[in-house]
Design a protein around this motif. Structure first.
Motif, short mmCIF file in Angstrom:
data_model
loop_
_atom_site.label_atom_id
_atom_site.label_comp_id
_atom_site.label_asym_id
_atom_site.label_seq_id
_atom_site.Cartn_x
_atom_site.Cartn_y
_atom_site.Cartn_z
N LYS B 230 0.84 -1.20 0.00
CA LYS B 230 0.00 0.00 0.00
C LYS B 230 0.88 1.26 0.00
N PHE B 231 1.89 1.27 0.86
CA PHE B 231 2.77 2.45 0.92
C PHE B 231 3.68 2.54 -0.31
N LEU B 232 4.06 1.39 -0.86
CA LEU B 232 4.93 1.40 -2.04
C LEU B 232 4.24 2.11 -3.21
N ALA B 233 2.91 2.03 -3.25
CA ALA B 233 2.17 2.71 -4.32
C ALA B 233 2.43 4.22 -4.27
N ASP B 234 2.78 4.76 -3.10
CA ASP B 234 3.16 6.17 -2.98
C ASP B 234 4.66 6.34 -2.81
N ASP B 235 5.43 5.31 -3.15
CA ASP B 235 6.89 5.36 -3.00
C ASP B 235 7.30 5.66 -1.55
N GLU B 236 6.63 5.01 -0.63
CA GLU B 236 6.97 5.15 0.79
C GLU B 236 7.02 3.77 1.44
N THR B 237 7.43 3.75 2.71
CA THR B 237 7.41 2.51 3.50
C THR B 237 6.43 2.73 4.66
N PRO B 238 5.81 1.66 5.18
CA PRO B 238 4.82 1.88 6.25
C PRO B 238 5.44 2.45 7.53
N TYR B 239 6.67 2.05 7.84
CA TYR B 239 7.32 2.56 9.05
C TYR B 239 8.61 3.26 8.65
N THR B 240 9.14 4.07 9.55
CA THR B 240 10.33 4.87 9.23
C THR B 240 11.47 3.98 8.75
N PRO B 241 11.95 4.19 7.54
CA PRO B 241 13.04 3.34 7.03
C PRO B 241 14.41 3.84 7.49
N ALA B 242 15.42 2.99 7.37
CA ALA B 242 16.80 3.37 7.73
C ALA B 242 17.37 4.26 6.63
N LEU B 243 17.04 5.52 6.70
CA LEU B 243 17.34 6.48 5.63
C LEU B 243 18.78 6.44 5.11
N PRO B 244 19.81 6.48 5.99
CA PRO B 244 21.17 6.50 5.43
C PRO B 244 21.48 5.24 4.61
N LEU B 245 20.86 4.13 4.99
CA LEU B 245 21.10 2.90 4.24
C LEU B 245 20.39 2.94 2.89
N ILE B 246 19.27 3.63 2.83
CA ILE B 246 18.57 3.79 1.54
C ILE B 246 19.41 4.69 0.63
N TYR B 247 20.01 5.73 1.20
CA TYR B 247 20.94 6.56 0.41
C TYR B 247 22.07 5.70 -0.15
N ALA B 248 22.63 4.85 0.71
CA ALA B 248 23.75 4.00 0.29
C ALA B 248 23.30 3.03 -0.81
N LEU B 249 22.17 2.41 -0.59
CA LEU B 249 21.63 1.46 -1.57
C LEU B 249 21.39 2.13 -2.91
N ASP B 250 20.84 3.33 -2.87
CA ASP B 250 20.57 4.08 -4.10
C ASP B 250 21.86 4.21 -4.92
N GLU B 251 22.94 4.56 -4.24
CA GLU B 251 24.23 4.73 -4.92
C GLU B 251 24.76 3.37 -5.42
N ALA B 252 24.67 2.35 -4.57
CA ALA B 252 25.18 1.02 -4.95
C ALA B 252 24.44 0.49 -6.18
N LEU B 253 23.12 0.69 -6.20
CA LEU B 253 22.34 0.18 -7.34
C LEU B 253 22.71 0.92 -8.62
N GLN B 254 23.02 2.20 -8.50
CA GLN B 254 23.44 2.94 -9.69
C GLN B 254 24.78 2.41 -10.20
N MET B 255 25.67 2.06 -9.25
CA MET B 255 26.96 1.48 -9.66
C MET B 255 26.76 0.13 -10.35
N ILE B 256 25.81 -0.65 -9.84
CA ILE B 256 25.53 -1.96 -10.43
C ILE B 256 25.00 -1.80 -11.86
N LYS B 257 24.14 -0.81 -12.05
CA LYS B 257 23.64 -0.55 -13.40
C LYS B 257 24.75 -0.09 -14.34
N GLU B 258 25.64 0.75 -13.81
CA GLU B 258 26.75 1.23 -14.64
C GLU B 258 27.62 0.05 -15.10
N GLU B 259 27.85 -0.90 -14.18
CA GLU B 259 28.67 -2.05 -14.55
C GLU B 259 27.92 -3.00 -15.47
#
Lengths: 385, 385
Positions: B230-259
């Motif tokens: 339900k929350f994903l439909a609004d690009d959110e999570t139901p409870y407070t997510p570990a924000l710094p880890l989401i920042y890190a993941l965002d960057e890691a996934l971009q690196m994976i796509k680049e490779e």
């Protein structure tokens, strides 16, 4: 996400001191190695300092809601009764968690904006008999209400041999909460509120009395407290913890110790008092009853004809200040501020000034400067400016 | 914890690229605001890229074990059968999770160091009838075994109308795993393994077929998948997510796509091949059978008279390289390497050189340089040196 920081006046997550942010960039280490264990031992000890407890304090990688689910699910056996006064979204969530784990929630309905009294708790205990636990949400984040009678409730719980469980998610570290003195068997909090750490960690303190109940109840997996206790004996966690957040927490807890609990609570209280004074000088309507107003979350009713959506959009875009709206049945009726963690007088003045300009732009009639001026008077009186 | 980085050759957490580390220091923002939503939409899309799926991918703040518990608990109704081949600690943990949620695990015992065959799965499905799901641990982290028949098992599950659940915690992002092509209904992974993000996040992909089962099963709280959806439909999570880890993941996934996925899997495979070649040249004994050896986790039996404790202590203290020991019944019998995330030829050569010196110091007889030399031959042949 830009690198330009915002002033976060949300009821969590909150502003994180640069020292704490920097700590997250320490190198990755083995969570089963000596360096981790040394740090985690210090973190657990410092959590006990903030909780004012000799009980075990368990660290979980989850949001605060996960911490509450952990506490409830570990003590409940099917059908058992747990008393829960409900005065907002988060206390409602505790009730729902009791239901989900096949417990019987004994709900004490409380007017939203108010708090339960010790008499009501005792009445329910007397009437229901065989109550496993009393759960209280110390600070109802959805309404800005702090239930101030925990000490009395702790005495009552002891008398009736019920566990005393306190959801202190938005408040621990920002207001008085001596877990042992108040006879709290399980106390739950989250990292991203008054502990000024980024979100992703929750904590649960567990008394010997609670452990004796937990041993008899059904164990699950990720939130299995006996497993946590077993690994805690070696200064570890059963599953891989969110290491950068533990680094951050370690630094935040050291800052809290440097400041000291009493000065820290006073800083929160004076900042809240000043914000309340400013809001009242602006003739805004506060949601919580005066005697139960929180020092860490402040809820304000929307002025007539103005939406909180307009207010927080303008606060964010024009002033880079994040504030929150209402939750549950209060959605679209109010806006909320967090007064948490590293909050200081400058933050309060900056927020009130931006709010004055915002409301004025949106057509609200008031004396520009009245909010800031009232807040400044409080800080001056308290020798904090 | 010192600032001197280690070379992490653990089977998780693993080395995190500096770009990913730096991303964690972005300012705190509101997880209910526009900046978060924009980032989280990109993160979810990039997770779908790595999972090779059009299914929903849910992000949880928890360890990988929490992700497995989430998947199992959301599809199980009391008494239902789930097939689980057990060939190590982590597949054993899946079986235990099925038990904890009142399911009936249909265990297929598999020799540790080996993997299940599609025939065994079909046999069990035929015999048991009415099986809710088949669960396979794609890479058994405790033994260094990859179960290579997922495509065949996916076909079989479809034929018998069972859900196909894959625990891909240590492997996703490091070896081939096209979720849709292999008809996987739920695929679970963690951030801190082949996705080269710090620990604290888990992910679960959910197919339409899985959603239809989930709707009918009992909902819990923190791991409630319908709430996540339900929350994903609004690009959110139901409870407070570990924000710094989401920042890190965002960057890691971009690196994976680049490779790109194929070059990435090849890099893992060649690094693993080189490490295997080096270990064999040193006459060390590998735990996993040759045909099921993992490209991301490598398990080595202790040489006679030498303990893994001595090996990893010396590797850490003298060479600043972290390696792991055995788990469960394999404790004190082996040491394990992770070949994950940002792993490169230099890491492999550095590790083999340190291992040669370490073992030699501990009295193991071998030709110094033989391990490094064999690895170098592999890299040269593969044009990676």
């Amino acid at each position: 996400v830009t690198d330009e920081p915002q002033l976060i006046m949300l009821p969590g997550p909150t502003n994180v001191p640069p020292r704490v942010m920097r700590a997250m960039s320490k190198p990755i280490i083995n969570h089963r190695g000596p360096e981790f264990r040394e740090m985690f031992r210090r973190v657990t000890g410092n959590l006990q300092y903030v909780f004012e407890t000799k009980n075990d304090v368990i660290t979980l990688t989850s949001s605060g809601t996960g911490g509450v689910e952990c506490a409830i699910s570990n003590i409940l056996t099917k059908g058992e009764k747990i008393i829960i006064p409900v005065n907002g979204v988060f206390s409602g969530r505790v009730r729902d968690t009791i239901n989900v784990y096949d417990g019987t929630p004994i709900e004490i309905p409380v007017e939203w904006g108010d708090a339960v009294t010790p008499e009501k708790i005792e009445e329910a205990l007397k009437r229901e008999k065989d109550v496993r636990a009393v759960t209280i949400v110390y600070n109802e984040t959805a309404t800005g209400v702090t239930t101030r009678c925990l000490k009395e409730v702790g005495e009552i719980c002891e008398k009736y041999n019920a566990l005393f469980i306190v959801d202190a998610i938005s408040i621990l570290g920002g207001d008085k909460l001596p877990v042992d003195e108040w006879k709290i068997d399980m106390c739950i909090t989250g990292a991203q509120k008054s502990l000024m750490t980024p979100p992703g960690l929750a904590f649960v303190s567990v008394s010997p009395k609670a452990w004796s109940i937990i041993q008899k109840s059904k164990r699950r997996f990720y939130f299995d407290l006996p497993a946590c206790r077993k690994f805690l004996a070696d200064d570890e966690t059963p599953y891989t913890p969110a290491l950068p957040l533990i680094y951050a927490l370690d630094e935040a807890l050291q800052m809290i110790k440097e400041e000291g609990l009493e000065p820290r609570y006073r800083r929160h209280k004076v900042c809240a008092d000043a914000l309340y004074a400013g809001l009242e000088a602006m003739k805004l309507n506060l949601y919580a009853k005066k005697k139960v107003r929180s020092n860490v979350v402040i809820a304000v009713n929307n002025p007539s004809g103005i939406t909180d959506k307009d207010i927080h959009k303008r606060m964010l875009e024009k002033y880079r200040i994040s504030i929150a709206g209402g939750m549950g049945k209060l959605k679209n009726t109010m806006f909320r501020f967090g007064v948490m963690g590293m909050v200081n007088p400058a933050n309060i003045v900056q927020t009130l000034n931006a709010l004055e300009c915002t409301l004025s732009d949106l057509g609200y009639k008031m004396d520009l400067g009245s909010g800031v001026s009232a807040a400044r008077d409080v800080f001056t009186r308290e020798k904090m400016l």
